[in-house]
Structure formats: structure tokens, C-alpha cells
Design a protein around this motif. Structure first.
Motif, mmCIF file in Angstrom:
data_model
loop_
_atom_site.group_PDB
_atom_site.id
_atom_site.type_symbol
_atom_site.label_atom_id
_atom_site.label_comp_id
_atom_site.label_asym_id
_atom_site.label_seq_id
_atom_site.Cartn_x
_atom_site.Cartn_y
_atom_site.Cartn_z
ATOM 1 N N GLY A 158 -10.694 -40.017 -58.550
ATOM 2 C CA GLY A 158 -10.484 -38.849 -59.387
ATOM 3 C C GLY A 158 -9.404 -39.077 -60.426
ATOM 4 N N ARG A 159 -8.619 -38.041 -60.697
ATOM 5 C CA ARG A 159 -7.590 -38.117 -61.739
ATOM 6 C C ARG A 159 -6.245 -37.676 -61.187
ATOM 7 N NH1 ARG A 159 -5.940 -33.204 -63.816
ATOM 8 N NH2 ARG A 159 -7.274 -31.375 -63.520
ATOM 9 N N THR A 160 -5.215 -37.854 -62.016
ATOM 10 C CA THR A 160 -3.867 -37.447 -61.643
ATOM 11 C C THR A 160 -3.585 -36.047 -62.175
ATOM 12 O OG1 THR A 160 -1.552 -38.104 -61.696
ATOM 13 C CG2 THR A 160 -2.823 -38.455 -63.708
ATOM 14 N N LEU A 161 -2.369 -35.541 -61.984
ATOM 15 C CA LEU A 161 -1.941 -34.256 -62.528
ATOM 16 C C LEU A 161 -1.312 -34.495 -63.894
ATOM 17 C CD1 LEU A 161 -0.288 -32.800 -59.297
ATOM 18 C CD2 LEU A 161 -2.568 -32.281 -60.185
ATOM 19 N N THR A 162 -1.713 -33.730 -64.873
ATOM 20 C CA THR A 162 -1.254 -33.938 -66.246
ATOM 21 C C THR A 162 -0.819 -32.617 -66.866
ATOM 22 O OG1 THR A 162 -3.432 -33.573 -67.251
ATOM 23 C CG2 THR A 162 -2.937 -35.806 -66.472
ATOM 24 N N GLY A 163 -0.460 -32.692 -68.123
ATOM 25 C CA GLY A 163 -0.035 -31.503 -68.840
ATOM 26 C C GLY A 163 -1.136 -30.483 -69.056
ATOM 27 N N ILE A 164 -2.386 -30.862 -68.848
ATOM 28 C CA ILE A 164 -3.471 -29.878 -69.013
ATOM 29 C C ILE A 164 -3.522 -28.899 -67.850
ATOM 30 C CG2 ILE A 164 -4.835 -31.548 -70.324
ATOM 31 C CD1 ILE A 164 -6.612 -31.866 -67.847
ATOM 32 N N ASP A 165 -2.833 -29.250 -66.755
ATOM 33 C CA ASP A 165 -2.825 -28.372 -65.586
ATOM 34 C C ASP A 165 -1.712 -27.346 -65.741
ATOM 35 O OD1 ASP A 165 -4.917 -29.833 -64.209
ATOM 36 O OD2 ASP A 165 -3.421 -31.401 -63.897
ATOM 37 N N THR A 166 -1.953 -26.373 -66.614
ATOM 38 C CA THR A 166 -0.969 -25.338 -66.906
ATOM 39 C C THR A 166 -1.161 -24.154 -65.968
ATOM 40 O OG1 THR A 166 -2.417 -24.292 -68.537
ATOM 41 C CG2 THR A 166 -0.953 -26.036 -69.324
ATOM 42 N N ALA A 167 -0.301 -23.159 -66.139
ATOM 43 C CA ALA A 167 -0.366 -21.981 -65.279
ATOM 44 C C ALA A 167 -1.667 -21.212 -65.454
ATOM 45 C CB ALA A 167 0.824 -21.075 -65.562
ATOM 46 N N THR A 168 -2.295 -21.340 -66.613
ATOM 47 C CA THR A 168 -3.529 -20.589 -66.870
ATOM 48 C C THR A 168 -4.785 -21.419 -66.630
ATOM 49 O OG1 THR A 168 -3.393 -21.197 -69.217
ATOM 50 C CG2 THR A 168 -2.370 -19.119 -68.559
ATOM 51 N N ALA A 169 -4.614 -22.689 -66.338
ATOM 52 C CA ALA A 169 -5.779 -23.550 -66.106
ATOM 53 C C ALA A 169 -6.243 -23.426 -64.651
ATOM 54 C CB ALA A 169 -5.422 -24.993 -66.436
ATOM 55 N N VAL A 227 -9.699 -29.907 -55.302
ATOM 56 C CA VAL A 227 -9.244 -31.279 -55.167
ATOM 57 C C VAL A 227 -9.769 -32.092 -56.346
ATOM 58 C CG1 VAL A 227 -9.252 -33.350 -53.732
ATOM 59 C CG2 VAL A 227 -9.209 -31.092 -52.656
ATOM 60 N N VAL A 228 -8.846 -32.680 -57.126
ATOM 61 C CA VAL A 228 -9.266 -33.444 -58.304
ATOM 62 C C VAL A 228 -8.920 -34.923 -58.182
ATOM 63 C CG1 VAL A 228 -9.127 -31.451 -59.852
ATOM 64 C CG2 VAL A 228 -7.103 -32.916 -59.509
ATOM 65 N N GLY A 229 -8.234 -35.302 -57.092
ATOM 66 C CA GLY A 229 -7.885 -36.707 -56.962
ATOM 67 C C GLY A 229 -7.356 -37.048 -55.584
ATOM 68 N N VAL A 230 -7.420 -38.335 -55.268
ATOM 69 C CA VAL A 230 -6.864 -38.880 -54.028
ATOM 70 C C VAL A 230 -5.874 -39.971 -54.430
ATOM 71 C CG1 VAL A 230 -7.325 -40.071 -51.849
ATOM 72 C CG2 VAL A 230 -8.977 -38.396 -52.738
ATOM 73 N N VAL A 231 -4.642 -39.873 -53.906
ATOM 74 C CA VAL A 231 -3.613 -40.858 -54.238
ATOM 75 C C VAL A 231 -3.265 -41.667 -52.998
ATOM 76 C CG1 VAL A 231 -2.661 -39.469 -56.110
ATOM 77 C CG2 VAL A 231 -1.741 -39.231 -53.797
ATOM 78 N N ALA A 232 -2.643 -42.810 -53.228
ATOM 79 C CA ALA A 232 -2.264 -43.690 -52.123
ATOM 80 C C ALA A 232 -1.214 -43.024 -51.244
ATOM 81 C CB ALA A 232 -1.745 -45.018 -52.669
ATOM 82 N N ASP A 233 -1.219 -43.395 -49.975
ATOM 83 C CA ASP A 233 -0.193 -42.921 -49.044
ATOM 84 C C ASP A 233 1.169 -43.454 -49.445
ATOM 85 O OD1 ASP A 233 -1.845 -41.465 -47.367
ATOM 86 O OD2 ASP A 233 -2.265 -43.165 -46.049
ATOM 87 N N THR A 234 2.187 -42.641 -49.237
ATOM 88 C CA THR A 234 3.573 -43.105 -49.343
ATOM 89 C C THR A 234 4.286 -42.748 -48.048
ATOM 90 O OG1 THR A 234 4.385 -41.021 -50.307
ATOM 91 C CG2 THR A 234 3.617 -42.725 -51.834
ATOM 92 N N LYS A 235 5.303 -43.516 -47.715
ATOM 93 C CA LYS A 235 6.094 -43.183 -46.549
ATOM 94 C C LYS A 235 6.716 -41.806 -46.754
ATOM 95 C CE LYS A 235 5.494 -46.885 -44.083
ATOM 96 N NZ LYS A 235 4.885 -46.851 -42.739
#
Length: 671
Positions: free
Chosen positions: A544-555, A598-606
């Protein structure tokens, strides 16, 4: 008369020992330095062991204090769990809960001071067995939702900020944007594991915050109740909890565990200190083996002297007393040098330890540590006083006198003793080397541990909203301005912020996959991030994709999940497009947070601990978290000049001069 003769003989032996020192300064220096190294290292490490593991906690009958937490996994409970166990358990004389320390602004008169405050339930001080020096404990009215706000000051804060004013109880102060009444001042020397300046009531809010596993529970066992009896009741109460709250207790719910409070505080530090203590113990044995070899060599040079004394009728007891006096003097000199060496080593050791030591008092060379050092010095003196005597007792006087300095009849004994010392020293050295090799291997494995992010070149710091700006819109505006300002700094490649950095803490809410209430997670780790966080941290986006500036309060409200959660909820299926809701648990909503796609899956981090597997985690953007108004940790990937503390503080001050910049450190330092 006998006493006078004893002291005269002792004086002659001491003078003789000092003459031997002057005749052999090289031997004396090497012997004292060998002992100083071994005793000093043991003294320094024993100071840590005593302060952390052996010294009792500064509470009355501290052995009755226990930590109550979930069986396996996290060490915190949620508010409903705490309240149920408090009401249902019969083995506790009292219980209390507390949450994490928070940086807050204390305002009194025309002064403002940033302090650390912690939320606690009523009964904390009673559970610890501590009475306020001034005032009273929190009452039930102050710990209910909507009740009057109260604050308890530590003695240090009272003296530092209020000039030790005895009339401070009843005074009104402001903590951030709310008024609090001072109800108590704690006694001098009060210690709490979480370093704090003040205590405020922990109140159930009935919101999603109550469902997160963020409350640590302390209990004081009743007189005569042991850990086993308390743990047996925990199993019984677990079944009651299952029946009373079936939605909150899935099949894998294992209830709570009771363990001694000091044991819980020590945790994994105990094993580290014991291993270190064992290592310096081996070092002392090697030093002793070296010293024994030196003494044997010295004995060979003194054979003629000893043979003459024996031939003139000197008794074995007299000879033993002389050897003992000489080596006692040597041991005490080594002990004094060891105390100086230990004091020097201790300061560096405490500074170098990369984790917080749960010591209730300053770590230093106190009376028990000095007694330990004296015991080591006396022990080594006793051993080395006896060993030469046993060797000289087998000495062939006639052969030694005829040889006049050549090896006499005692040669075989000395050779066997030397052989034993050589074998012993090699064995000890090999043991120490093997332990060091295993440690290097462990460190290498930790270094190779999959972190999920790239720590190199990252500098971090934390900001906390000042008074008047603890609202979501002010926080969002500040973060937006800081992002723009830091990105404009020459040499900065990327910058972002998150509510909790990896390996620095936890923050969790109940979260549910829509349509699957049975799979809801009560302690889901959530992270509020700014756009560019994954790029700055070097966390790969796997699908999928990451979180960006297009993910605003109204989106459209969106969310990212980590690998662990994706495997747990979706297994081999594609999670993209599915719906997740933060603050929902087993079909019941505890917050107004919307359903998120859900728009993306990211790698695990500790998450919290390097040695533990990553926890299920979700990520949302700060612009779509209108309920979040807390502090943020910033990550800046830049060259050294751009990422200096001075440059970062200046950039933040240009955005808001009132803003504090705390905990400036590299990600490697955090690791």
C-alpha cells in the motif's frame, strides 16, 4: 604481661615487614597493585549489587510490597481490571495504581516551572507505608471523575519552589491549564521508582483511555500472607473476572501475576549485575593467583633466612604469626588502594551503564560496601599468610643450609604449588575469556537484531505543549510550523514526529477490526505521526502507501498497520481497504474516533524492549487525530552540524520561545 609481650612481638613483626618492603619495592608495588585491581573492581560492582539488590526499599515492611500485573506480556493493567482486582482480592491490605510520568508546567504567582507529575490512585502512600510530612493523602472525592483537583508535592519541590513554606497546604496552584489545591507535602527522603516532583489523582474517565493497559498496580500483602497464597487467589479471581467481563477476557486471558516489588524493580538488571559480579570475582581470583606466584618466588629467595630461624629454635606458631603479619599488612595496603580504585571505578561504571538502575539511594561506598572490602582484604591476607607457612613447614633445613641459596628439599613442593597456581590461573583466565566471548556473541546478536528502522544519523528530541496550547489544534499548528522550520535548516534531509519513539515507551488503546469483535486487542499500540515519519526513520512500507499530507482532517480517515498485526488479523489475506476502529473493543465504542481504512502495511519495529518481539501497532496521522494534544518526539536525519542541540533548540525557539526542547540524543544512544 602476656598482652605486653604480644604487642612487642607484633611491633617487631611489623617493623620486619616494613624492612622487607623497603628491600623489595618492586615486589611490594606489584603485589599492592594486583590486589588493588582485584579488590577495587569487586568493591565497585558490589556497590551496585548492594544498592540495587541487597538494600531494602525505603518503605516499612517493604517485603510485603508486591507488583501485580498481567501474566506474560506487558506489566500494566487497564482501569477496569485494576478496580475489579482491588475489590475482589482478599490477600491485600491495600492496593494502588499509578500511570506514567508527564511533563507539566507548574504556575504559582508569577513563576513557571516545568515539573514531572504522575497520576496515582488513592491509597498509594498508605500502600507504600508513607505518611505525608504535611497535610493528608488524596481522598475518594478527589479521585472520582469531576471531583476537586488536588496535588501532593515532594519535599524537594516544596523546598525548591515554595521556599519550604509550612503554610503551603491549602494553597492553589496551576498545573498546565487547571487549578489544583496542595493537600500534602511528602517527607524528606521519600523515593519512588519513577522520578517525579508531584503526584495528582488518577481518575477513571469512562473513556477509551481507561481501556488501555497503562496502569501499574502495587499491593501490600496482609500480615502472614505469602506470595504463593496471593498467587493462588489470583487464579480464583481470574475465573471471576472471566464470568463478570466475558468480553474483556478472551480464552487466552491468563489473569494477573504477583511478584515481590523489589524483584520486579530489579528485573533484568539482576542478571546483568550478577554476571558482572561473577566476572570481577574471577578477576580477583586471577589477581590472587598472581600474588601467590609472587609470594612463592619471594619465599624461594628467603629460604635461607627461614631455615636459619627454624634451626635457631623458632617455633612454627611464631613463624606463622610473622607470615600472617606480613601478609596482613600487604592485604590492608591492597585493601586501601582497592577502596580508592573502587571509588574511581564506581563513578565511571555508573555513568557508563546505559540503563536506569532502580536504586532507592545514591550509589556509593557506604558502610556495608566498606565492610565487604575489608572482608576481602582480610580474607586474602589470611590465605596468603597460611600458604607460605605450609610451604616452609616442609622445608628441609639441613639441605637448605648446605645449599646456601640453591634449591633445597622443598623444591618439589614449590614446583607442585607453582604448577597448581599456573593451572589455576590458566583455567580462570580461560573461563573469563569464554565468558567475554559469549558476551561479545550476545552483543553481536543484539547488534544484528532486526530493529525495523535505520538508527544511524538520527537525532531525537521531545517537545511538550506549554500552558494554553494543550489542545489538538494548537498542537497541530505548532508541529506544522516546526516541520517547515526544521526542513529549512541546511543539512537536514528529513524530519518527522511521533508520540512515542521505538524503544522508549508504550501507548495503547483497545482497537477492533470492524466485523470481527472476537479479535479485538485491548492493548493495541498506537502511534500518532506526522507525514514523512516512515521515510525519516527508514521504516519500509511493505504494502500500500504511507501517510502523507493528503491525509488531512477532512479527508478519508486512514490507518497503517504493522506486520505483526497484519499476520494476526488478516493472516495471508490482503488488509488494504479493511476497516479498523481505535477505541472500540468487542463491539462497544469507548471513543468518538471514526472507522479508518487500512491503506498500508509497514515493517515491524521494536516496541518497548529490544529482546521482545514487536507488538501489534497501528499508525495514524496527527492531522486526523483531533483528540491528541500531548507531547511529541522528533526525529531529524541530518549531518552533524545541522543536527546539533544548539541548532535544534534555536529553530524551535524561533517557532515558539516558550517551548522546551528535552532529551536531545541520537537514536544510537537510545539503543
Amino acid at each position: 604481661m602476656n598482652h605486653t609481650r604480644f604487642f612487642e612481638t607484633l611491633g617487631r613483626d611489623l617493623r620486619h615487614a616494613l624492612r622487607m618492603w623497603r628491600k623489595s619495592p618492586g615486589f611490594t608495588a606489584v603485589a599492592v597493585l594486583s590486589l588493588a585491581l582485584g579488590i577495587g573492581a569487586n568493591t565497585a560492582v558490589f556497590s551496585l549489587v548492594h544498592a540495587v539488590m541487597l538494600r531494602s526499599l525505603p518503605y516499612p515492611e517493604s517485603s510485603q510490597l508486591v507488583q501485580v500485573g498481567p501474566t506474560g506480556g506487558m506489566d500494566a493493567v487497564n482501569i477496569p481490571e485494576y478496580q475489579f482486582w482491588k475489590e475482589q482480592s482478599t490477600v491485600f491490605a491495600s492496593t494502588a495504581g499509578h500511570q506514567g510520568v508527564d511533563d507539566q508546567a507548574l504556575i504559582f504567582g508569577d513563576k513557571l516551572e516545568w515539573i514531572k507529575a504522575i497520576g496515582v490512585t488513592t491509597g498509594l502512600f498508605r500502600t507504600l507505608g508513607v505518611n505525608p510530612a504535611l497535610g493528608r493523602d488524596f481522598n475518594a472525592d478527589e479521585t472520582r471523575a469531576g471531583g476537586p483537583r488536588a496535588i501532593v508535592l515532594t519535599d524537594a519541590l516544596w523546598r525548591r519552589s515554595f521556599g519550604a513554606d509550612p503554610e503551603v497546604v491549602g494553597r492553589t496552584v496551576r498545573l498546565d491549564d487547571a487549578s489544583y489545591t496542595v493537600v500534602a507535602v511528602l517527607p524528606p527522603g521519600f523515593w519512588f521508582p519513577d522520578a517525579t516532583d508531584a503526584f495528582v489523582p488518577l481518575r477513571p474517565s469512562g473513556t477509551v483511555g481507561d481501556k488501555g493497559r497503562n496502569t501499574r498496580m502495587i499491593g501490600r500483602l496482609k500480615a502472614g500472607v505469602g506470595i504463593r497464597q496471593a498467587q493462588a487467589e489470583m487464579a480464583t479471581v481470574t475465573e471471576r473476572f472471566r464470568r463478570a467481563f466475558p468480553a474483556d477476557a478472551p480464552q487466552q486471558y491468563r489473569g494477573l501475576t504477583v511478584m515481590p516489588y523489589q524483584e520486579w524493580l530489579v528485573g533484568d538488571v539482576k542478571l546483568s549485575l550478577l554476571l558482572l559480579f561473577g566476572a570481577v570475582g574471577l578477576l580477583l581470583l586471577i589477581a590472587c593467583s598472581n600474588l601467590a606466584g609472587l609470594l612463592l618466588a619471594r619465599l624461594a629467595a628467603r629460604q635461607k633466612e627461614i631455615a636459619v630461624r627454624l634451626a635457631l629454635g623458632s617455633g612454627s606458631g611464631r613463624l606463622l604469626r610473622q607470615f600472617f603479619t606480613e601478609n596482613m599488612l600487604l592485604g590492608m595496603a591492597g585493601g586501601l588502594a582497592g577502596i580508592l580504585c573502587g571509588s574511581w571505578l564506581l563513578g565511571g561504571l555508573v555513568a557508563l551503564i546505559p540503563f536506569k538502575l532502580p536504586a532507592s539511594a545514591p550509589i556509593g561506598l557506604d558502610l556495608p560496601v566498606l565492610a565487604f572490602t575489608v572482608a576481602i582484604a582480610l580474607g586474602t591476607s589470611l590465605v596468603f599468610g597460611v600458604a607460605p607457612f605450609l610451604t616452609s613447614a616442609r622445608l628441609d633445613i639441613h639441605e637448605t643450609l648446605k645449599a646456601a641459596g640453591r634449591t633445597g628439599g622443598g623444591g618439589r613442593v614449590r614446583q607442585r604449588t607453582r604448577g597448581f597456581l599456573v593451572v589455576s590461573e590458566v583455567a580462570l583466565s580461560v573461563t573469563l575469556l569464554v565468558a567475554a566471548a559469549l558476551l561479545i556473541q550476545s552483543l553481536y546478536r543484539v547488534h544484528r537484531e532486526r530493529l525495523g528502522f535505520a538508527p544511524g544519523g538520527l537525532i531525537t528530541f521531545r517537545t511538550t505543549p506549554p500552558p494554553g496550547q494543550r489542545n489538538p489544534m494548537a498542537v497541530l499548528n505548532f508541529e506544522t510550523a516546526v516541520l517547515e522550520r526544521l526542513r529549512a535548516v541546511p543539512g537536514v534531509r528529513s524530519v518527522a514526529a511521533v508520540n512515542v519513539l521505538p524503544l522508549t515507551g508504550q501507548s495503547n488503546f483497545p482497537t477492533e477490526r470492524m466485523g470481527h469483535p472476537d479479535e479485538a486487542i485491548g492493548g493495541m499500540e498506537y502511534r500518532v505521526v506526522t507525514p514523512g515519519y516512515f521515510e525519516a526513520m527508514g521504516i519500509p512500507v511493505l504494502r500500500g502507501r504511507t501517510l502523507t499530507g493528503i491525509d488531512t482532517a477532512t479527508a478519508l480517515p486512514v490507518i497503517l498497520v504493522n506486520e505483526t498485526l497484519a499476520r494476526r488479523w488478516w493472516r495471508q489475506r490482503n488488509p488494504l481497504g479493511d476497516k479498523v476502529k481505535i477505541g472500540r473493543f468487542r463491539g462497544k465504542d469507548y471513543s468518538q474516533d471514526p472507522e479508518r481504512e487500512v491503506v498500508g502495511v509497514v515493517a515491524d519495529t521494536k516496541t518497548v524492549y529490544l529482546k521482545q518481539p514487536p507488538r501489534p501497532t497501528v499508525y495514524i496521522t496527527v492531522a486526523q487525530a483531533p483528540w491528541y494534544a500531548g507531547g511529541m518526539s522528533w526525529v531529524v536525519r541530518a549531518n552533524r552540524s545541522a543536527a546539533s542541540a544548539v541548532v535544534l533548540r534555536q529553530a524551535i525557539a524561533e517557532v515558539d520561545p516558550r517551548q522546551r526542547v528535552e532529551s536531545v540524543k541520537t537514536m544510537d544512544e537510545i539503543l
